[in-house]
Write a protein that holds these residues in place. Sequence first.
Motif, PDB file in Angstrom:
ATOM      1  N   PHE A 130       0.834  -1.204   0.000  1.00 18.37           N
ATOM      2  CA  PHE A 130       0.000   0.000   0.000  1.00 18.37           C
ATOM      3  C   PHE A 130       0.873   1.259   0.000  1.00 18.37           C
ATOM      4  CE2 PHE A 130      -3.531  -2.660   1.949  1.00 18.37           C
ATOM      5  CZ  PHE A 130      -4.284  -2.647   0.790  1.00 18.37           C
ATOM      6  N   GLN A 131       1.924   1.236   0.837  1.00 17.98           N
ATOM      7  CA  GLN A 131       2.830   2.388   0.863  1.00 17.98           C
ATOM      8  C   GLN A 131       3.514   2.574  -0.487  1.00 17.98           C
ATOM      9  OE1 GLN A 131       5.503   1.677   4.115  1.00 17.98           O
ATOM     10  NE2 GLN A 131       3.945   2.034   5.698  1.00 17.98           N
ATOM     11  N   LEU A 132       3.923   1.452  -1.094  1.00 20.38           N
ATOM     12  CA  LEU A 132       4.552   1.538  -2.411  1.00 20.38           C
ATOM     13  C   LEU A 132       3.583   2.085  -3.447  1.00 20.38           C
ATOM     14  CD1 LEU A 132       6.989   0.944  -4.218  1.00 20.38           C
ATOM     15  CD2 LEU A 132       6.129  -1.384  -4.491  1.00 20.38           C
ATOM     16  N   GLN A 133       2.314   1.660  -3.346  1.00 24.47           N
ATOM     17  CA  GLN A 133       1.313   2.173  -4.271  1.00 24.47           C
ATOM     18  C   GLN A 133       1.114   3.678  -4.082  1.00 24.47           C
ATOM     19  OE1 GLN A 133      -2.422   0.164  -3.926  1.00 24.47           O
ATOM     20  NE2 GLN A 133      -3.332   1.187  -5.684  1.00 24.47           N
ATOM     21  N   ASP A 134       1.048   4.115  -2.799  1.00 25.93           N
ATOM     22  CA  ASP A 134       0.929   5.554  -2.539  1.00 25.93           C
ATOM     23  C   ASP A 134       2.149   6.307  -3.070  1.00 25.93           C
ATOM     24  OD1 ASP A 134      -1.472   5.052  -1.298  1.00 25.93           O
ATOM     25  OD2 ASP A 134      -0.598   4.935   0.715  1.00 25.93           O
ATOM     26  N   LEU A 135       3.343   5.711  -2.860  1.00 24.93           N
ATOM     27  CA  LEU A 135       4.566   6.353  -3.353  1.00 24.93           C
ATOM     28  C   LEU A 135       4.564   6.440  -4.874  1.00 24.93           C
ATOM     29  CD1 LEU A 135       7.350   7.535  -2.743  1.00 24.93           C
ATOM     30  CD2 LEU A 135       8.272   5.214  -2.763  1.00 24.93           C
ATOM     31  N   ASN A 136       4.099   5.365  -5.520  1.00 27.00           N
ATOM     32  CA  ASN A 136       4.020   5.390  -6.986  1.00 27.00           C
ATOM     33  C   ASN A 136       3.042   6.457  -7.461  1.00 27.00           C
ATOM     34  OD1 ASN A 136       5.877   3.325  -7.440  1.00 27.00           O
ATOM     35  ND2 ASN A 136       4.327   1.730  -7.228  1.00 27.00           N
ATOM     36  N   GLU A 137       1.900   6.567  -6.760  1.00 26.97           N
ATOM     37  CA  GLU A 137       0.939   7.602  -7.136  1.00 26.97           C
ATOM     38  C   GLU A 137       1.532   8.997  -6.928  1.00 26.97           C
ATOM     39  OE1 GLU A 137      -2.534   6.849  -4.864  1.00 26.97           O
ATOM     40  OE2 GLU A 137      -3.150   5.077  -6.038  1.00 26.97           O
ATOM     41  N   THR A 138       2.271   9.173  -5.802  1.00 27.48           N
ATOM     42  CA  THR A 138       2.903  10.474  -5.547  1.00 27.48           C
ATOM     43  C   THR A 138       3.936  10.798  -6.620  1.00 27.48           C
ATOM     44  OG1 THR A 138       2.589  10.136  -3.166  1.00 27.48           O
ATOM     45  CG2 THR A 138       4.160  11.826  -3.852  1.00 27.48           C
ATOM     46  N   LEU A 139       4.771   9.787  -6.943  1.00 24.72           N
ATOM     47  CA  LEU A 139       5.779  10.000  -7.987  1.00 24.72           C
ATOM     48  C   LEU A 139       5.132  10.270  -9.336  1.00 24.72           C
ATOM     49  CD1 LEU A 139       8.376   7.234  -7.038  1.00 24.72           C
ATOM     50  CD2 LEU A 139       8.588   9.694  -6.689  1.00 24.72           C
ATOM     51  N   ASP A 140       4.041   9.568  -9.604  1.00 26.53           N
ATOM     52  CA  ASP A 140       3.327   9.805 -10.858  1.00 26.53           C
ATOM     53  C   ASP A 140       2.763  11.217 -10.901  1.00 26.53           C
ATOM     54  OD1 ASP A 140       2.160   9.413 -13.283  1.00 26.53           O
ATOM     55  OD2 ASP A 140       0.497   8.199 -12.544  1.00 26.53           O
TER      56      ASP A 140
END
Length: 244
Positions: A130-140
């Motif tokens: 979930f954290q990785l998904q949030d980080l990916n969304e933030t980076l995106d």
Amino acid sequence: MFGTLRNKFQSVQEGISASIRGLSVAESSKPKKLTNIRNVNYNAGADVLHHFQMRWNELHELAEENAEKAQQADALIASIHDQLEYEWNNVTQLNNTLAAIPKINNDIQNLMDQIGTLQELFEEVETSLFQLQDLNETLDLQSRQLDHRFQLALYKEKKLSELDSTRAKLAGKHSEKVLQHELKQQQILKERQETFEEAFKKELEEYKTTGIIPKLGTFQKGPSLEEVDLDVADSSDLDEFLKS
């Protein structure tokens, strides 16, 4: 055991039969006497022998029947023995299984502990995902923002370039219009100057003729003295006017 007993009965029967055959042969080899001296019943022995032979046959049949039943009993005992051995093996296996139950319980407990540990690891991995998904969304999102900023910078640079080009064009047009306006103003001033010079020459001629300074008529508002540009090259008339 029953087979040995049967063999003994057969050997005894064969011995008795051989004795009877030997006795019959011995009796038949003796010379027959024509007269019965002592009045002996020779058939009495045959009846006894027949009696015992019949008994022996009955015993032989009973022995064979007993041997057959003994074989059946032996087969039944062997079957019972096999069944008991099978049951004994099952009981032994059951005892071994029951003896292994504590170890199985320990193994099950260890497996439950491992399952609990794996569940905790799965929860940690899920949280990390979930954290990785949030980080990916933030980076995106940041990447899209940078892209938009880059596009905005390009658009701004393009518009600034267009603005500079428009300014240059407008400046060129303005300079051209200013130049045209200045040329037009210079032409107007030149025409007015020529008009004033002609009027001045006429008045000067009239003054020379009559000696009277003519009154100046009303003229339209013209340029100021600073705007009047006299032709210095042809100043003879002005010099004559000032000397008179």
